[in-house]
Structures are given as C-alpha cells and as structure tokens.
Design an enzyme around this catalytic site. Structure first.
Site, PDB file in Angstrom:
ATOM      1  N   SER A 135       1.044  -1.512  -0.309  1.00 33.77           N
ATOM      2  CA  SER A 135      -0.463  -0.026  -0.155  1.00 33.77           C
ATOM      3  C   SER A 135       0.713   1.342   0.111  1.00 33.77           C
ATOM      4  O   SER A 135       1.739   1.584   1.032  1.00 33.77           O
ATOM      5  CB  SER A 135      -0.920  -0.096   1.129  1.00 33.77           C
ATOM      6  OG  SER A 135      -1.522   0.715   1.129  1.00 33.77           O
ATOM      7  N   LYS A 161      -1.192  -1.318  -4.049  1.00 37.18           N
ATOM      8  CA  LYS A 161      -2.446  -0.274  -3.938  1.00 37.18           C
ATOM      9  C   LYS A 161      -1.545   1.567  -3.510  1.00 37.18           C
ATOM     10  O   LYS A 161      -0.712   1.512  -3.321  1.00 37.18           O
ATOM     11  CB  LYS A 161      -3.488  -0.408  -2.813  1.00 37.18           C
ATOM     12  CG  LYS A 161      -4.223   0.295  -1.831  1.00 37.18           C
ATOM     13  CD  LYS A 161      -5.144  -0.670  -0.730  1.00 37.18           C
ATOM     14  CE  LYS A 161      -4.816   0.417   0.274  1.00 37.18           C
ATOM     15  NZ  LYS A 161      -5.855  -0.432   1.350  1.00 37.18           N
ATOM     16  N   LYS A 163      -3.304   5.294  -2.933  1.00 34.81           N
ATOM     17  CA  LYS A 163      -3.298   6.044  -1.812  1.00 34.81           C
ATOM     18  C   LYS A 163      -4.414   7.209  -3.066  1.00 34.81           C
ATOM     19  O   LYS A 163      -2.856   7.477  -2.872  1.00 34.81           O
ATOM     20  CB  LYS A 163      -2.977   6.582  -0.713  1.00 34.81           C
ATOM     21  CG  LYS A 163      -3.257   5.095  -0.121  1.00 34.81           C
ATOM     22  CD  LYS A 163      -4.345   5.518   0.624  1.00 34.81           C
ATOM     23  CE  LYS A 163      -3.665   4.211   2.376  1.00 34.81           C
ATOM     24  NZ  LYS A 163      -4.880   3.661   2.632  1.00 34.81           N
ATOM     25  N   ASP A 188      -7.033   3.472  -2.769  1.00 38.78           N
ATOM     26  CA  ASP A 188      -8.057   3.886  -1.561  1.00 38.78           C
ATOM     27  C   ASP A 188      -7.943   4.933  -1.419  1.00 38.78           C
ATOM     28  O   ASP A 188      -6.961   5.800  -0.584  1.00 38.78           O
ATOM     29  CB  ASP A 188      -7.141   2.686  -0.253  1.00 38.78           C
ATOM     30  CG  ASP A 188      -8.239   2.825   0.601  1.00 38.78           C
ATOM     31  OD1 ASP A 188      -9.106   3.824   1.215  1.00 38.78           O
ATOM     32  OD2 ASP A 188      -7.066   2.273   1.751  1.00 38.78           O
ATOM     33  N   GLU A 213     -11.428   1.378  -2.878  1.00 39.00           N
ATOM     34  CA  GLU A 213     -11.452   0.933  -2.062  1.00 39.00           C
ATOM     35  C   GLU A 213     -12.221   2.616  -0.708  1.00 39.00           C
ATOM     36  O   GLU A 213     -11.816   3.399  -1.087  1.00 39.00           O
ATOM     37  CB  GLU A 213      -9.796   0.939  -1.081  1.00 39.00           C
ATOM     38  CG  GLU A 213     -10.630   0.014   0.011  1.00 39.00           C
ATOM     39  CD  GLU A 213      -9.051   0.190   1.051  1.00 39.00           C
ATOM     40  OE1 GLU A 213      -8.129  -0.819   0.250  1.00 39.00           O
ATOM     41  OE2 GLU A 213      -8.974   0.122   2.364  1.00 39.00           O
ATOM     42  N   ASP A 238     -14.028  -0.549   3.563  1.00 42.58           N
ATOM     43  CA  ASP A 238     -12.800  -0.779   3.989  1.00 42.58           C
ATOM     44  C   ASP A 238     -13.131  -0.299   5.557  1.00 42.58           C
ATOM     45  O   ASP A 238     -14.107  -1.082   6.464  1.00 42.58           O
ATOM     46  CB  ASP A 238     -11.973   0.384   4.552  1.00 42.58           C
ATOM     47  CG  ASP A 238     -10.230  -0.163   5.280  1.00 42.58           C
ATOM     48  OD1 ASP A 238     -10.737  -0.875   6.377  1.00 42.58           O
ATOM     49  OD2 ASP A 238      -9.037   0.237   5.765  1.00 42.58           O
ATOM     50  N   LYS A 262      -9.774  -6.128   8.465  1.00 52.87           N
ATOM     51  CA  LYS A 262      -9.226  -5.792   9.283  1.00 52.87           C
ATOM     52  C   LYS A 262      -9.651  -6.002  10.706  1.00 52.87           C
ATOM     53  O   LYS A 262     -10.714  -5.669  11.324  1.00 52.87           O
ATOM     54  CB  LYS A 262      -8.830  -4.684   9.244  1.00 52.87           C
ATOM     55  CG  LYS A 262      -8.131  -3.362   8.496  1.00 52.87           C
ATOM     56  CD  LYS A 262      -8.066  -2.069   8.172  1.00 52.87           C
ATOM     57  CE  LYS A 262      -7.530  -1.914   6.471  1.00 52.87           C
ATOM     58  NZ  LYS A 262      -7.534  -0.080   7.008  1.00 52.87           N
ATOM     59  N   GLY A 290      -4.408  -4.320   5.829  1.00 52.33           N
ATOM     60  CA  GLY A 290      -3.503  -3.234   7.277  1.00 52.33           C
ATOM     61  C   GLY A 290      -3.557  -2.499   8.354  1.00 52.33           C
ATOM     62  O   GLY A 290      -4.168  -1.269   7.696  1.00 52.33           O
TER      63      GLY A 290
HETATM   64  O1  OSB Z   1      -6.925   2.010   4.279  1.00 50.38           O
HETATM   65  O2  OSB Z   1      -5.992   0.405   4.459  1.00 50.38           O
HETATM   66  C1  OSB Z   1      -5.632   1.790   4.626  1.00 50.38           C
HETATM   67  C2  OSB Z   1      -2.479   1.689   6.638  1.00 50.38           C
HETATM   68  C3  OSB Z   1      -3.492   2.833   8.149  1.00 50.38           C
HETATM   69  C4  OSB Z   1      -4.677   3.131   8.470  1.00 50.38           C
HETATM   70  C5  OSB Z   1      -5.217   2.767   6.889  1.00 50.38           C
HETATM   71  C6  OSB Z   1      -4.765   2.321   5.941  1.00 50.38           C
HETATM   72  C7  OSB Z   1      -3.588   1.737   6.032  1.00 50.38           C
HETATM   73  C8  OSB Z   1      -3.281   1.073   4.554  1.00 50.38           C
HETATM   74  C9  OSB Z   1      -1.153   0.243   5.149  1.00 50.38           C
HETATM   75  O3  OSB Z   1      -3.331   1.317   4.128  1.00 50.38           O
HETATM   76  C10 OSB Z   1      -1.745  -1.336   4.426  1.00 50.38           C
HETATM   77  C11 OSB Z   1      -0.153  -1.660   5.508  1.00 50.38           C
HETATM   78  O4  OSB Z   1      -0.907  -1.856   6.740  1.00 50.38           O
HETATM   79  O5  OSB Z   1       0.279  -1.682   4.206  1.00 50.38           O
HETATM   80 MG    MG Z   2      -8.269   1.363   3.216  1.00 53.26          MG
END
Ligand code: OSB
Ligand code: MG
Length: 370
Positions: A135, A161, A163, A188, A213, A238, A262, A290
């Site tokens: 991510s 992924k 952001k 995401d 996402e 999520d 999660k 994650g």
């Molecule tokens: O939205 O998935 C999310 C990290 C912290 C809070 C929310 C998110 C995330 C990530 C990181 O996308 C995922 C990872 O742990 O590699």
């Molecule tokens: Mg997310």
C-alpha cells in the site's frame, strides 16, 4: 483460564518513509502492545488505533482508557475459556473495536500457547503462505509515484494499492497504469469523496483496477450502493464495515462487491473470521487489510489471510517496508511470487524483543489481578 496481570505499552515507532493518505501524513506510528500474563505464560496483542483519530474515531489515547479502565478490569480475576465467552465479558463496552481487538488478539495468542496450536491452525487456515501486495501513500507528484511503484515492483511486490484524494486521483492512477499496463492495481480513497463530487472518480472505471476502496464516508452504506451502480469496477469497503451485520447489509444493498477485512476494525479475530465466512457463503471475495502493524499484528494478519476466501492479495508487506527496528525477533520477508509465510509456532508464533519495545515506549501501565 484467568489473566493474572495485563501490561499496556504505548509505543511510537518511526516509519521507514512517511505515509500520506487522504486524512493526513505520518512519519511515526503509535500502537498499544498488550501483554497478558496467565498461569506462567505470556501472550501479546496489538491495538492498531493510531495517535490521531483520522482513520477512525478511535486513537491510542481513547483505546488506552477503554483498555485500562473498562476492558481489562472486566477480565482480571474472571474465568473464561472460549472466544465467545471472552466476547461476552467485554460486550458491555459499546463500540471501540480497536481497543477490544488488541486484547482479543492476546487472548488468541494465549489459547494457542496453552494448546500448542498456531493461530492459523486454530482458525482453520488452509495456506502456509499468503499472497501480498504493498500500500503506497500519496507521493509528491505522479512522476515520483511511478518511481516509487517501480521500486516496490523491483523488490518483488506483485500487487500495488495507491492512496488517492480529490485532486490526486485520476492523473496519478493513469500515470501508474500507463507505465505498468498489466500490474494488478487498486486505489484507496479513505472516505475522501461524497456522492456529489464522486463523478471525479468515473474515469478510474476504464483503468482496469482490481477495486476502488472506500470512496465515501464510513457511515454511508447507502450512497456507496448508489455509486457502485455507476461503476463496472468493484467497490470495496474498509472503514464502513465494523461488524458482520454491516457486511450483510452492505452486500444486501450492493454497496460493495469486495470487503477489506481488518481484525482491528471489527473488534477482533473472531469477528473477522465471521465476516470471512459470511462473504464466503455469498461468493464475495475478501482480502486482509493492514494498519502499518508491528510484527505482532502482522503475524495475526498472516494467519487470518490463510483462510480460503481471502482471494485477493493482502496489505501485508515485509517488515522492512514499515520499520527499520521492529519489536519482534522475527522479521517477515517477501518470497518469490509476492507471498509471505504464515507463522506456524503456537499462538501468534512470534517472540517479543523487549529491548526494542523499551526503546519505543512512551507510556506504560501494569494492571494486576487482586
Ligand atoms: O486504509 O487501508 C487503509 C494504513 C493505516 C490506516 C488505514 C489504511 C492503511 C493502509 C496501509 O493502507 C496498509 C499496510 O499496513 O500496509
Ligand atoms: Mg483502506
């Protein structure tokens, strides 16, 4: 079994690189390490709430109070044996799933250590390694994003992924897609859009994404279902899914076609498995999200993702993607083919490096039984 003592360690760990999402940029990550003593054994859990309430309303300070003043006192001196009994004991606390999940993870670790079974075995996981991706936070420009993606592909990640947020969505995603036409790619938004401004996302529908996402607000299943009707690409929820009931309702109204699971967000590993099972019955693929966990939470994520309906690669990357110095002796590394091995020792299958914990502890409390 009984908890004889529970220690809480509030940790602040420096990330390898800053992580920017639609709700802000961080260069350190907070979490609470839960340490449970029971009958000569020590077990661990990780509460994923971060310093700021940006991803969810919970933050490390609220989780600290909920754990210390409510959840732990309700468990000390009490007998409980099954995950169901455990959930019943803490069910009087409304909400606060991340606080609950930190303690529940330690409970699973303890049950595993008592019985000699790994978390994967206890859950019924069917794989010894799981498919993973990375991510990637918002970068300075589409150009630097393409470079960063290229670096992770060189390291062996097979799914990416990125952001997105308003103003940093279509151009960034297009740039990655043009450079890497065959890359399994997803985006995401972390709730950064409303139905009113979501037409900005429509061009994403032609970029062959695995999923989009959480475009809209966490409490807005209905508008997600209106948005899903405008897209061929699967929406994935999520933040919106905090329980099995939310998952059922989201699927009933076609608010998403994939779910990110999660354990922290849904109140624990037991609830995470229940959502997995519901989606499996309905033919809806899930994947493991994650929260930039330490090795403790990462071990739990790997075990969860070994269940059969985790059909898409998880946001579970190698240790060195997150931290130079982790708090477990084990470091997770990427295999050929973008997988990570599921731990197979009892419980979470990790050993804590207490010196490393001390180096990053900013607050500590010890709660004994009477
Ligand atoms: O939205 O998935 C999310 C990290 C912290 C809070 C929310 C998110 C995330 C990530 C990181 O996308 C995922 C990872 O742990 O590699
Ligand atoms: Mg997310």
């Amino acid at each position: 079994m009984k908890f004889d003592r529970v220690n809480l360690h509030h940790l602040r760990m420096t990330l390898q690189t800053p992580f920017e999402t639609s709700f802000g940029s961080i260069d350190t990550r907070d979490c609470i390490l839960v340490e449970v003593f029971s009958d000569g054994l020590v077990a661990y859990g990780e509460c994923a709430a971060d310093r700021d309430p940006g991803y969810s309303y919970e933050c490390s300070a609220t989780a600290w109070i909920i754990l210390k003043d409510f959840l732990i006192p309700a468990l000390l001196d009490q007998e409980f044996d099954s995950p169901t009994q455990f959930d019943q004991r803490i069910g009087f606390v409304r909400g606060n799933p991340m606080a609950k999940a930190g303690l529940e993870m330690a409970f699973w670790d303890l049950v595993g250590k008592r019985s000699g079974k790994s978390l994967r075995e206890m859950l019924g996981g069917t794989r010894d390694r799981v498919a993973v991706g990375v991510s990637i936070g918002i970068q300075d420009s589409p150009h630097s994003l393409v470079e960063t993606v290229g670096d992770y592909l060189d390291q062996g990640y097979g799914r990416v992924k990125i952001k997105i947020k308003p103003g940093r969505d279509v151009t960034d995603t297009q740039a990655v897609r043009e450079k890497f036409p065959d890359l399994p790619l997803q985006v995401d938004a972390n709730s950064a859009y409303t139905l009113e401004n979501s037409s900005a996302l429509l061009p994403l529908d032609t970029l062959d994404l695995l999923l989009i996402e959480q475009p809209l607000a966490e409490d807005d299943l209905w508008d997600h279902s209106r948005l899903q009707a405008q897209f061929k690409t699967a929406l994935c929820l999520d933040e919106s899914i905090l329980s099995k009931r939310h998952a059922r309702q989201a699927l009933e109204m076609d608010a998403c076609r994939v779910i990110n699971i999660k354990a922290g967000r849904v109140g624990g590993i037991g609830q995470a498995r229940a959502i997995h099972d519901l989606c499996q019955e309905q033919g809806i693929p899930v994947w493991c999200g994650g929260m930039l966990e330490t090795g403790v939470g990462r071990a739990a994520n790997l075990a969860l993702a070994s269940l059969p309906n985790f059909k898409l690669p998880g946001d579970i990357s190698a240790t060195d993607r997150y931290y130079a110095q982790d708090i477990t002796q084990e470091r997770f590394t990427l295999n050929q083919g973008s997988t990570i091995n599921v731990p197979d020792s009892p419980g979470l299958g990790i050993t804590i490096d207490m010196d490393a914990v001390k180096n990053v502890t900013i607050q500590h409390v010890s709660l004994p039984a009477k």
